[in-house]
Scaffold this motif. Structure first.
Motif, short mmCIF file in Angstrom:
data_model
loop_
_atom_site.label_atom_id
_atom_site.label_comp_id
_atom_site.label_asym_id
_atom_site.label_seq_id
_atom_site.Cartn_x
_atom_site.Cartn_y
_atom_site.Cartn_z
N VAL A 160 0.84 -1.21 0.00
CA VAL A 160 0.00 0.00 0.00
C VAL A 160 0.87 1.25 0.00
N LYS A 161 1.93 1.21 0.80
CA LYS A 161 2.83 2.36 0.83
C LYS A 161 3.49 2.57 -0.53
N GLU A 162 3.86 1.47 -1.17
CA GLU A 162 4.45 1.59 -2.51
C GLU A 162 3.46 2.20 -3.49
N LEU A 163 2.20 1.76 -3.39
CA LEU A 163 1.16 2.32 -4.25
C LEU A 163 0.94 3.79 -3.96
N GLU A 164 1.01 4.17 -2.67
CA GLU A 164 0.85 5.58 -2.32
C GLU A 164 1.97 6.42 -2.91
N VAL A 165 3.19 5.87 -2.84
CA VAL A 165 4.32 6.60 -3.42
C VAL A 165 4.11 6.78 -4.91
N LYS A 166 3.71 5.71 -5.57
CA LYS A 166 3.46 5.78 -7.01
C LYS A 166 2.32 6.73 -7.33
N ALA A 167 1.27 6.72 -6.48
CA ALA A 167 0.15 7.63 -6.69
C ALA A 167 0.57 9.08 -6.55
N ASN A 168 1.49 9.33 -5.62
CA ASN A 168 1.99 10.70 -5.45
C ASN A 168 2.81 11.14 -6.66
N GLU A 169 3.38 10.22 -7.40
CA GLU A 169 4.17 10.57 -8.58
C GLU A 169 3.31 10.83 -9.82
N VAL A 170 2.05 10.46 -9.80
CA VAL A 170 1.16 10.61 -10.96
C VAL A 170 1.02 12.08 -11.41
N PRO A 171 0.76 13.04 -10.50
CA PRO A 171 0.64 14.44 -10.97
C PRO A 171 1.91 14.94 -11.69
N HIS A 172 3.06 14.60 -11.15
CA HIS A 172 4.32 15.01 -11.79
C HIS A 172 4.42 14.37 -13.16
N LEU A 173 3.99 13.16 -13.29
CA LEU A 173 4.04 12.49 -14.59
C LEU A 173 3.07 13.16 -15.57
N GLN A 174 1.89 13.55 -15.07
CA GLN A 174 0.92 14.22 -15.93
C GLN A 174 1.47 15.57 -16.46
N VAL A 175 2.10 16.29 -15.57
CA VAL A 175 2.70 17.58 -16.00
C VAL A 175 3.77 17.33 -17.03
N TYR A 176 4.58 16.32 -16.78
CA TYR A 176 5.66 16.00 -17.72
C TYR A 176 5.11 15.59 -19.07
N ILE A 177 4.01 14.84 -19.08
CA ILE A 177 3.38 14.40 -20.33
C ILE A 177 2.83 15.60 -21.09
N GLN A 178 2.23 16.53 -20.36
CA GLN A 178 1.70 17.74 -21.01
C GLN A 178 2.82 18.55 -21.65
N GLN A 179 3.96 18.61 -20.95
CA GLN A 179 5.10 19.34 -21.51
C GLN A 179 5.58 18.67 -22.80
N LEU A 180 5.61 17.34 -22.77
CA LEU A 180 6.04 16.61 -23.95
C LEU A 180 5.06 16.82 -25.10
N GLU A 181 3.79 16.86 -24.80
CA GLU A 181 2.79 17.08 -25.84
C GLU A 181 2.92 18.49 -26.43
N SER A 182 3.19 19.45 -25.56
CA SER A 182 3.37 20.85 -26.03
C SER A 182 4.58 20.95 -26.95
N GLU A 183 5.66 20.34 -26.54
CA GLU A 183 6.87 20.37 -27.37
C GLU A 183 6.62 19.69 -28.71
N LEU A 184 5.84 18.58 -28.65
CA LEU A 184 5.53 17.85 -29.88
C LEU A 184 4.72 18.73 -30.83
N GLN A 185 3.77 19.43 -30.31
CA GLN A 185 2.97 20.32 -31.15
C GLN A 185 3.82 21.47 -31.71
N HIS A 186 4.75 21.96 -30.91
CA HIS A 186 5.61 23.05 -31.36
C HIS A 186 6.47 22.60 -32.53
N TYR A 187 6.98 21.43 -32.46
CA TYR A 187 7.84 20.93 -33.55
C TYR A 187 7.04 20.63 -34.80
N ARG A 188 5.81 20.38 -34.67
CA ARG A 188 4.99 20.08 -35.83
C ARG A 188 4.75 21.38 -36.60
#
Length: 275
Positions: free
Chosen positions: A247-275
């Motif tokens: 459960v603690k491992e899952l909590e740690v992973k759950a806490n990392e989800v927002p950071h991953l979402q922000v990172y994905i959005q940044q990657l999507e923005s960069e992808l659109q810029h290069y297009r």
């Protein structure tokens, strides 16, 4: 014959007059320094033994259990004496080939055989007469000798006095016979009650021992079940600990989800810029 060294028919202080033992010892010449009642009882030994057998044979079947005979020997103190005897033949006379049931003849032969062996007799005395169950009733009493005195009144009066004395003597003999029979019957009932009490005590003791064994088995089973339960509890506790870790491992992973979402959005923005 002199009694063997260490032989003591009065060896049990619980009963001052161990009548049956003393009567048998006196009959076989093992003890001459006895009291008057022992001499009287010994004159009707067969009847004495038959009285005891009769009271032990409550059902009137003509047989008694072998265990009752062994218990009687315990009550009389013969078992300890036989086991402590230096000569194994003494013990053999009581116990060898002891069957599940005893007739009066066997009962008589074993008791008398024990004392006759002690006295050095090769063959034990058996009850006489038809069916080997003769009851001896004649009384032989020892009386002190008295000097004869001359009767000055003449022979006629002397004969009357002798006849009167003989009549009184006969009455005394009948009285002694009645007292002997009553004494034998009373002691026989007492011995039978003692045997019954000991047997009942043995049964209760055996029952208590069986109950104790059963309780000990239950206690062992409970201890085993407790050990198994403790083992299962420990396993369950360990499983809970492992689950908490996950459960603690899952909590740690759950806490990392927002950071991953922000990172994905940044990657999507960069992808659109290069297009």
């Amino acid at each position: 014959m002199e009694p063997p060294e260490g032989w003591d028919p009065y060896g049990r202080p619980a009963r001052r007059t161990q009548w049956l033992v003393s009567a048998l010892a006196y009959h076989y010449g093992l003890d001459r320094g006895v009291e008057n009642e022992i001499v009287v009882l010994a004159t009707g030994l067969d009847q004495y033994l038959q009285e005891i057998f009769h009271h032990l044979d409550c059902a009137g079947e003509g047989r008694i259990p072998g265990e009752d005979f062994r218990t009687l020997c315990q009550v009389l103190g013969l078992e300890e004496a036989a086991e402590a005897a230096a000569d194994p033949e003494e013990c053999a006379a009581l116990w060898d080939g002891l069957s599940a049931e005893l007739t009066f003849r066997q009962f008589h032969a074993r008791l008398c055989g024990y004392f006759s062996t002690k006295a050095g007799s090769a063959v034990p005395r058996l009850p006489l007469g038809r069916e080997s169950e003769h009851i001896e009733t004649q009384i032989r009493l020892r009386s002190p000798r008295r000097r004869r005195r001359r009767d000055a009144a003449g022979p006629g009066r002397a004969e009357d006095r002798i006849a009167k004395l003989e009549e009184e003597n006969g009455s005394l003999r009948e009285l002694v016979e009645d007292m002997r029979a009553a004494l034998q019957s009373s002691d026989a009932r007492c011995l039978a009650l003692q045997v019954s009490a000991v047997r009942e005590l043995e049964r209760e003791l055996k029952s208590s021992q069986e109950a104790l064994v059963s309780l000990e088995d239950c206690n062992r089973n409970l201890k085993r079940e407790q050990a198994e339960m403790r083992k299962k509890v420990e396993e369950a506790r360990q499983a809970v600990r492992n689950s908490l870790g996950k459960v603690k491992e899952l909590e740690v992973k759950a806490n990392e989800v927002p950071h991953l979402q922000v990172y994905i959005q940044q990657l999507e923005s960069e992808l659109q810029h290069y297009r």
